[in-house]
Design an enzyme around this catalytic site. Structure first.
Site, PDB file in Angstrom:
ATOM      1  N   SER A  22     -77.346 -27.080  46.905  1.00  0.00           N
ATOM      2  CA  SER A  22     -77.208 -28.538  46.890  1.00  0.00           C
ATOM      3  C   SER A  22     -75.889 -28.915  47.552  1.00  0.00           C
ATOM      4  O   SER A  22     -75.010 -29.497  46.922  1.00  0.00           O
ATOM      5  CB  SER A  22     -77.191 -29.051  45.442  1.00  0.00           C
ATOM      6  N   GLU A  23     -75.750 -28.597  48.836  1.00  0.00           N
ATOM      7  CA  GLU A  23     -74.468 -28.841  49.508  1.00  0.00           C
ATOM      8  C   GLU A  23     -74.017 -30.280  49.357  1.00  0.00           C
ATOM      9  O   GLU A  23     -72.827 -30.566  49.168  1.00  0.00           O
ATOM     10  CB  GLU A  23     -74.566 -28.505  51.001  1.00  0.00           C
ATOM     11  N   ASP A  46     -73.450 -24.336  59.953  1.00  0.00           N
ATOM     12  CA  ASP A  46     -74.603 -25.197  60.234  1.00  0.00           C
ATOM     13  C   ASP A  46     -74.980 -26.024  59.001  1.00  0.00           C
ATOM     14  O   ASP A  46     -75.510 -27.125  59.110  1.00  0.00           O
ATOM     15  CB  ASP A  46     -75.791 -24.329  60.647  1.00  0.00           C
ATOM     16  N   GLU A 103     -72.673 -21.449  47.055  1.00  0.00           N
ATOM     17  CA  GLU A 103     -73.898 -20.695  46.809  1.00  0.00           C
ATOM     18  C   GLU A 103     -73.588 -19.203  46.808  1.00  0.00           C
ATOM     19  O   GLU A 103     -72.983 -18.696  47.759  1.00  0.00           O
ATOM     20  CB  GLU A 103     -74.924 -21.031  47.899  1.00  0.00           C
ATOM     21  N   HIS A 160     -77.958 -20.997  62.373  1.00  0.00           N
ATOM     22  CA  HIS A 160     -76.959 -20.205  61.639  1.00  0.00           C
ATOM     23  C   HIS A 160     -75.849 -19.718  62.567  1.00  0.00           C
ATOM     24  O   HIS A 160     -75.194 -18.738  62.265  1.00  0.00           O
ATOM     25  CB  HIS A 160     -77.608 -18.976  60.990  1.00  0.00           C
ATOM     26  N   PHE A 193     -72.954 -21.071  55.870  1.00  0.00           N
ATOM     27  CA  PHE A 193     -72.960 -21.088  57.334  1.00  0.00           C
ATOM     28  C   PHE A 193     -72.517 -22.484  57.765  1.00  0.00           C
ATOM     29  O   PHE A 193     -72.925 -23.477  57.152  1.00  0.00           O
ATOM     30  CB  PHE A 193     -74.366 -20.814  57.888  1.00  0.00           C
TER      31      PHE A 193
END
Lengths: 330, 328
Positions: free
Chosen positions: A64-65, A90, A34, A134, A88
């Site tokens: 869209s990880e 997370d 991203e 985060h 991040f």
């Protein structure tokens, strides 16, 4: 400039250099993530690369990880060398299937038919008031998965050298950066600089207590060592650099010298890499120990936005644990 | 079952190609029948998901692929692998968990892969193979222009986020990807009306600007639609979502008594036999004689018997191999 000249470079620029050099060296290396394109990445790791290598190789993804991590695994199995940025750490939770069930297993599960030259770069850790979603340090989750390698550079030189090694590695490697270190400056050897995965570094020698850590905590450990030196206590500070695989040999050699061990991590103490190091030492070289092993880590709560000071383990706790180890016995 | 798709155009194929398709479908049918028996006899450990009744799509799509093209498949993936040309002996050995399997006996039915035939791997996670196939398509676009990737999956997988995310990226990046949804009306044990609104998976692609086609479980109509999708993909025209309206005969896995379904529905499903109807058509068109059909069947049965024998005599993986190859 002589061959062994060093330059002071920021951690984030060390990452940028590694990416740039490896993309220059091997056209199969592509960046995915991203905002990695024209924006240059949320933390600036890929700044300027879009202009040099173009949108074909520096690919901005939708948010869209789950799919772009699966896509990267497939691309790696089919001949590309993707370097994925997860903005991040997370957000790794969003693509756990692609990492854990797919990328990590594709080589072994399919009978060694594939190589998986996939790199995942992800900034982790607290200290920037980024809040509970985060700021996590989740490295132990991934170190627990057969098929993955996990590295945690603590310095600009290691950020560059480990990332370059990760990109050349034919296995999936998770590079856990600490975002509070991104602005840190440090020397980087001129020219080609590679740091082997799985090799720890003794940053400070000492005879009294072995202090093992990784990532940002390395600097807290060095601070504690400096403080204790004033009290006449010699701490041997080891930067693991890689936690999967981790350098047992270096840790064991140090424990055989000091007979006392403290492990410091930023992640919550429970079930962290410190537990693995402690358990392995207890299991294999218990008779070298003259005192119980000390562990430093965060308390078992999410990272609180307004309470980071109380939450984050630091040099004070490490020094306290080292004193206890030095004075303790069975 | 899924509702019928409208009849689509059929290709003009010569007798050789028609017989090849018939042979491919019959081979899948016979292998799945054999596996069902062998599994029921306790020779195959774990779970087994067969694709009986769904032989048309693998045959129609894969018969138009090149060896180097990629196929990502699912837990119900035997047909795709067989149609893509994997060696039947090593296939059988893998299913029996033997050392001569493609994956050294580590994958079994649910994770079968043969990189030498572009079979990326079956997947135990519903929908997970879709982005992986997209990644293969990305590698194809960058390194091997003209090569394509196909992702097979069922209607159940179209409820996964990764499906929509992949449609989005594949469209944005014009990936040479064919998404083949074998819409058999079931998400494991859950009927379609419970797991998705509407009946047409192609409708789900509308917001993404992806080309679509929906065809019934008819090998020639699938062949025609897949051919157009492949042509588009190879020419750089981007992805296609191809939906095949089919039905599932044997429940989610072999041994699934399908009590949730009722015997009448199963009988209705089995009456819709894509292989029998194709065979009847070929006979009617005088492309295939009864004698020819028998001969093909015998050849296939002999090949299966030989492959099974090979698998049975293949040694189980040795304990010493347990730690081999985790890392390069």
């Amino acid at each position: 400039m002589s061959d062994n000249a060093v330059k002071e470079v920021r951690y984030i620029w060390a990452i940028n250099q590694a990416l740039s050099e490896e993309m220059e060296r091997d056209e199969d290396v592509i960046l995915l993530g991203e905002d990695v394109g024209a924006p240059g990445g949320a933390f600036g790791a890929s700044r300027g690369l879009f202009e040099v290598f173009g949108p074909e190789r520096v690919m901005d993804t939708p948010i869209s990880e789950s799919a772009f991590m699966g896509l990267a695994a497939g691309a790696a199995a089919c001949g590309l060398r993707p370097v994925v940025e997860i903005m991040f750490m997370d957000f790794m939770t969003v693509c756990m299937d692609a990492v854990v069930n797919q990328a990590a297993k594709m080589r072994y599960m399919f009978g060694n038919q594939y190589t998986l030259p996939l790199v995942i770069r992800t900034p982790a850790g607290a200290g920037l008031a980024a809040g509970p979603q985060h700021s996590q340090s989740l490295e132990a989750w991934f170190a627990h998965v057969p098929g993955l390698k996990v590295v945690m550079p603590a310095t600009p030189a290691d950020a560059k050298g480990l990332l370059k090694s990760a990109i050349r590695d034919d296995n999936p490697v998770l590079v856990v950066e600490h975002k509070a270190l991104h602005a840190m400056k440090g020397p980087i050897p001129d020219g080609e600089h590679l740091v082997p995965i799985g090799q720890a570094q003794v940053l400070r020698e000492g005879d009294d207590v072995t202090l093992v850590s990784a990532g940002r905590m390395v600097h807290q450990a060095l601070k504690a060592a400096e403080e204790l030196a004033g009290e006449g206590l010699g701490l041997e500070v080891i930067d693991l650099r890689s936690i999967q695989p981790w350098d047992k040999e270096t840790v064991f050699a140090s424990v055989a010298k000091t007979h006392r061990l403290v492990i410091a991590q930023e992640a919550v103490k429970a079930f962290g890499f410190g537990a693995e190091v402690a358990a392995t030492v207890a299991e294999e070289i218990m008779d070298e120990l003259d005192a119980p092993i000390g562990r430093v880590g965060a308390p078992f709560v999410p990272v609180p936005f307004g309470l980071e000071g109380a939450y984050l383990p630091g040099s004070g706790q490490i020094a306290q644990a080292a004193r206890q180890a030095a004075e303790g016995g069975f | 079952m899924a509702t019928k798709a409208k009849s689509a155009a059929k290709p003009r194929l010569g007798p050789k190609k028609l017989i090849e398709l018939y042979r491919s479908m019959l081979r899948i049918r016979r292998v799945e029948e054999t596996l069902t028996e062998v599994f029921s006899a306790g020779e195959i450990p774990g779970f087994l998901h067969v694709c009986l009744g769904q032989e048309a799509a693998p045959a129609a799509v894969c018969s138009q692929l090149k060896v180097a093209d990629y196929v990502g498949t699912t837990h119900r993936g035997h047909g795709h692998a067989l149609a893509k040309g994997v060696d039947l002996k090593r296939f059988m050995a893998e299913l029996l968990g033997r050392s001569d399997g493609f994956c050294l006996g580590r994958s079994g039915s649910m994770h079968l892969a043969d990189a030498s035939r572009g079979v990326l791997g079956a997947n135990g996670i519903v929908g997970a193979g879709i982005p992986i196939a997209a990644g293969a398509a990305l590698a194809a676009a960058k390194k091997y222009p003209g090569r394509v990737a196909v992702a097979f999956f069922g209607d159940g997988a179209t409820s996964q986020g990764a499906f929509y995310e992949t449609l989005n990226m594949a469209s944005l990046w014009k990936l040479p990807l064919i998404l083949v949804c074998e819409n058999n009306g079931w998400a494991e044990f859950t009927p379609q009306q419970v797991h998705m609104p509407g009946e047409d998976v192609v409708d789900k692609a509308a917001p993404f600007g992806v080309a679509t086609a929906s065809v019934p479980n008819d090998v020639l109509q699938i062949y025609q639609a897949a051919g157009q999708a492949l042509k588009r993909a190879r020419a750089g025209g981007g992805p296609t979502l191809l939906e095949v309206k089919c039905d599932r005969w044997h429940g989610h896995y072999v041994g699934d008594a399908q009590k949730y379904r009722g015997s009448e529905a199963v009988e209705t499903a089995m009456a819709e036999d894509c292989l029998a109807s194709f065979e009847a058509q070929l006979k009617k068109d005088k492309v295939l004689t009864k004698a020819q059909a028998n001969k093909i069947d015998k050849q296939i049965q002999a090949e299966i018997a030989e492959a099974l024998e090979f698998a049975r005599s293949s040694p189980p993986p040795q304990a010493e191999a347990l730690m081999e190859g985790l890392y390069v």
